[in-house]
Design an enzyme around this catalytic site. Structure first.
Site, PDB file in Angstrom:
ATOM      1  N   HIS A  45       0.833  -1.207   0.000  1.00  0.00           N
ATOM      2  CA  HIS A  45       0.000   0.000   0.000  1.00  0.00           C
ATOM      3  C   HIS A  45       0.866   1.254   0.000  1.00  0.00           C
ATOM      4  CE1 HIS A  45      -3.514   2.533   1.336  1.00  0.00           C
ATOM      5  NE2 HIS A  45      -2.507   3.265   1.819  1.00  0.00           N
ATOM      6  N   GLU A  46       1.795   1.322   0.924  1.00  0.00           N
ATOM      7  CA  GLU A  46       2.610   2.532   1.043  1.00  0.00           C
ATOM      8  C   GLU A  46       3.496   2.733  -0.183  1.00  0.00           C
ATOM      9  OE1 GLU A  46       1.993   4.802   3.082  1.00  0.00           O
ATOM     10  OE2 GLU A  46       0.603   3.611   4.279  1.00  0.00           O
ATOM     11  N   HIS A  97       1.794   4.756  -2.774  1.00  0.00           N
ATOM     12  CA  HIS A  97       2.000   6.198  -2.601  1.00  0.00           C
ATOM     13  C   HIS A  97       3.372   6.597  -3.138  1.00  0.00           C
ATOM     14  CE1 HIS A  97      -1.582   7.140  -0.350  1.00  0.00           C
ATOM     15  NE2 HIS A  97      -1.297   6.328   0.648  1.00  0.00           N
ATOM     16  N   HIS A 102       3.463   6.889  -6.759  1.00  0.00           N
ATOM     17  CA  HIS A 102       2.767   8.113  -7.162  1.00  0.00           C
ATOM     18  C   HIS A 102       3.735   9.298  -7.136  1.00  0.00           C
ATOM     19  CE1 HIS A 102      -1.419  10.284  -6.806  1.00  0.00           C
ATOM     20  NE2 HIS A 102      -0.809  10.547  -7.928  1.00  0.00           N
TER      21      HIS A 102
END
Length: 711
Positions: free
Chosen positions: A500-501, A504, A507
């Site tokens: 999940h991290e 980010h 991104h």
């Protein structure tokens, strides 16, 4: 000496307001140069000479921040005054581009301080944080409440037709920022806004600091080892090591940031489980309760000053959801389905309790312990048999990095030559498939004193085509550190969080945007969690799992039968998980859906009334965060925005289902996701970015299936 110099620089900036633009800029630069000369030993005063401008962590510390903050604010003030008072007509280049290029020193020291204050905080970090909160709030107000500057922004906004799409996006961004900050208010209203902002900054800082203190003070020390029955010897050794490091005798249990605690799923001693749960649920209540009441009232006042009925309505002006009705609509639609599912799960748990010969009624501190028994019975699954297949280095290199290579063609090279702020941190340089450089990625996986709870991503340097900078990104997690010499065996949820991290991080790393204000993760709150949630699914892609889910001792792949049970069990307990999340999201919205004349006196009563109002007050399933430690909403920028995790999960589930139906883990899918979503930041309409990737707006079908709420 420092105060005198700063005062002189600010005074110079004000005197120079009548100078020409070139003269003003030149004098501002000379003033900044003078400041830098006076602080030659402070490396924060100049860009890092390291590759990608990676921070020189080994050359600065808390003694350096205040001088750099003072100089950075002075430099930025001079630059902003020069822009605002430029006698030449306002243009996109001489106003907004200049603003994008301003504040380099302040940006650099802020990035260093606010990132590290969440990673290695101590009393000195907290003192500086408390001092700087109102100062930086005032500085922001000086910019956004500057009438001359807003007049120039307004002029550009009214004459933007000839600009290209990305330039127009920046114009729209700045115009809305100024209006939302109060640029259209009269002088008296602006003065009131300054007071509110200053107090809010102080309250938010105090809330955050109380949480940090709680991690240190609200610990549970067990002296009788027998009470730890259910934990592995390795886990017990880790608790003993934590106690020893803190100067305590016995075994120390440190709380994580959520209401429920992971350790409760293993502990057999019911009294200890209750003690841990209540310590978690009630932490920081006395210190943060009054802050919550004051903070929400001030937010309501601020919203009303700007013409909105409540803070939530004000916040929605910059969110994809657009209105509070849209948010409540999706939350209230899911709430009864989630509670119904949770009650079915509770009945199964109560049966296990009764069948074991016990007669007590299911309580919150019993749920995860007995849910694991239900899971074991339903799926014949023992979590202790799963963790050996998720050794952290294998998860990182053979799982996460492998998946990112297959999807995007990127590779990672460890950089041991670059300094780090803690021995637990590893630095990687990231490359494209053609070996061109992308940037740096720092991974900080372990929990420790001084590090805030949870997991997150942030940047030391953001990508910008205008500035020619490449991204320097980090991920932080709070995985319990094992005893020396022991492997780090991760839970399934910890692996999911790591993926999940990095969503980010991707991104930020893949950003290809000209203007810093629109780059990377600088998107709406209810879009920014989409790439991270989409990235979670790659951890269970069969090719990826086969590459990393191997026994840390034997190297044998996880048995297919065990893997099937793990994957099948992921829809287990989703009634609980969805209910605890929705309860927190609804609390967040309710705290920001009333006017300033409504007087709240009891935080716990407000919580209970809010949950009952939405039919989600189900005692065995408490909110994922109770208000007193709900940092997302009272200190983390997610006020009236915690719903975003569910909102963006709609996008994530829909996007992953689309990719699965079109080849799955392929460069074609990855390259398109990178091009249309990850690289664009906020440089165009966010829904349009999704449509360019997917071909249509998302539907909730995939989400409902993912959460097991429909067959």
């Amino acid at each position: 000496m420092r105060k005198t110099l700063i005062a002189t620089t600010i005074a110079s900036a004000l005197i120079l307001s009548a100078c020409s633009s070139d003269e003003t800029t030149k004098t501002a630069e000379e003033g900044a140069a003078q400041v830098q000369d006076m602080n030659a030993n402070n490396v924060l005063f100049k860009p890092s000479p390291l590759q990608y401008m990676a921070p020189e962590f080994d050359k600065f510390g808390t003694k350096d921040y205040e001088a750099a903050f003072d100089a950075g604010i002075a430099q930025h003030t001079a630059q902003i005054e020069a822009i605002a008072n430029n006698p030449k007509p306002a243009t996109f280049e001489n106003t907004l581009v200049k603003m994008e290029l301003s504040g380099e020193l302040l940006n650099r020291v802020s990035a260093a301080f606010y990132n590290l204050s969440g990673l290695i905080s101590d009393d000195e970090y907290q003192r500086i944080d408390e001092k700087m909160a109102p100062v930086l709030s005032a500085h922001s107000d000086d910019i956004y409440l500057n009438g001359a500057l807003f007049k120039r922004v307004q002029t550009i906004y009214d004459n933007q037709d000839k600009l290209n799409a990305e330039d127009q996006r920046l114009v729209d961004f700045y115009y809305k920022q100024f209006v939302k900050a109060g640029a259209k208010l009269n002088d008296a209203e602006k003065a009131k806004m300054r007071e509110i902002n200053s107090e809010l900054a102080q309250l938010s800082t105090a809330f955050s600091q109380n949480i940090l203190k709680s991690y240190k003070e609200d610990v549970i020390v067990v002296t009788d080892k027998s009470k730890l029955a259910g934990l592995s010897e390795g886990e017990i050794a880790g608790l003993a090591a934590s106690a020893k490091k803190a100067g305590k005798d016995g075994y120390m249990i440190t709380l994580v940031n959520t209401t429920q605690q992971p350790i409760l799923s293993s502990l057999e001693n019911r009294d200890l489980r209750e003690q841990i749960f209540k310590a978690s649920a009630n932490r920081a209540a006395k210190t943060n309760g009054p802050i919550i009441i004051k903070e929400t009232n001030l937010r309501a006042q601020k919203a009303e000053l700007l013409g909105y009925k409540d803070w939530a309505s004000y916040v929605m002006t910059s969110r994809m959801a657009q209105t509070t009705d849209n948010v409540y609509g999706i939350l209230d639609d899911l709430a009864p389905k989630a509670v119904e599912k949770a009650k079915i799960e509770a009945a199964a748990i109560q049966k296990v309790i009764n069948d074991s010969g016990e007669s007590f009624e299911l309580k919150p501190w019993d749920w995860t312990f007995y849910a694991e028994k239900v899971r074991a019975e339903k799926y014949n699954l023992d979590p202790a048999l799963v963790k050996p297949y998720f050794e952290m280095q294998s998860v990182i290199h053979d799982g996460l990095f492998f998946a990112m290579n297959k999807l995007y063609g990127i590779t990672f090279k460890e950089r041991k030559d670059l300094p780090v702020y803690h021995e637990d941190v590893t630095v990687y340089e990231v490359f494209n498939a053609d070996n061109s450089a992308i940037g740096l990625f720092y991974l900080d996986p372990y929990a420790r004193e001084g590090k805030r709870g949870g997991a997150w991503m942030s940047a030391y340097v953001s990508e910008s085509g205008l500035k020619g900078t490449k991204p320097v990104i980090y991920n932080a997690q709070n995985i319990p550190k094992p005893a020396a010499g022991e492997p780090t065996l991760m839970t399934f949820d910890e692996v999911s969080t790591m993926f999940h991290e990095f969503g980010h991080a991707a991104h930020g790393l893949f950003s290809d945007v000209k203007y810093p204000s629109l780059a990377g993760t600088a998107t709406a709150r209810d879009f920014v969690e989409f790439p991270s949630q989409a990235n979670e699914d790659w951890m269970i892609e069969p090719t990826v799992l086969a590459n990393y889910a191997k026994h840390y001792k034997t190297g044998e792949p996880i048995p297919q039968a065990l893997l099937d049970k793990v994957l099948e069990s992921q829809k287990f307990n989703q009634g609980y998980g969805t209910t605890e999340y929705l309860a927190a999201a609804l609390l967040d919205m309710e705290w920001h859906s009333f006017g300033s004349d409504e007087k709240i006196t009891d935080v716990q009563k407000f919580e209970q009334d809010a949950l009952e109002k939405h039919g989600i007050a189900y005692y065995p399933v408490p909110p994922r965060y109770k208000s007193n430690f709900f940092s997302h909403t009272f200190a983390g920028g997610y006020s009236a925005g915690y719903y975003a995790y569910l909102w963006t999960e709609v996008f994530a589930a829909d996007a992953f289902a689309h990719m699965e139906n079109n080849g799955g883990l392929t460069r074609k899918n990855g390259d398109k996701f990178r091009k249309e979503i990850l690289s664009k930041g906020n440089s165009r309409d966010l829904m349009q970015s999704y449509i360019e990737f997917r071909g249509q707006k998302p539907t909730t079908d995939a989400l409902l299936k993912r959460r097991g709420l429909v067959e």
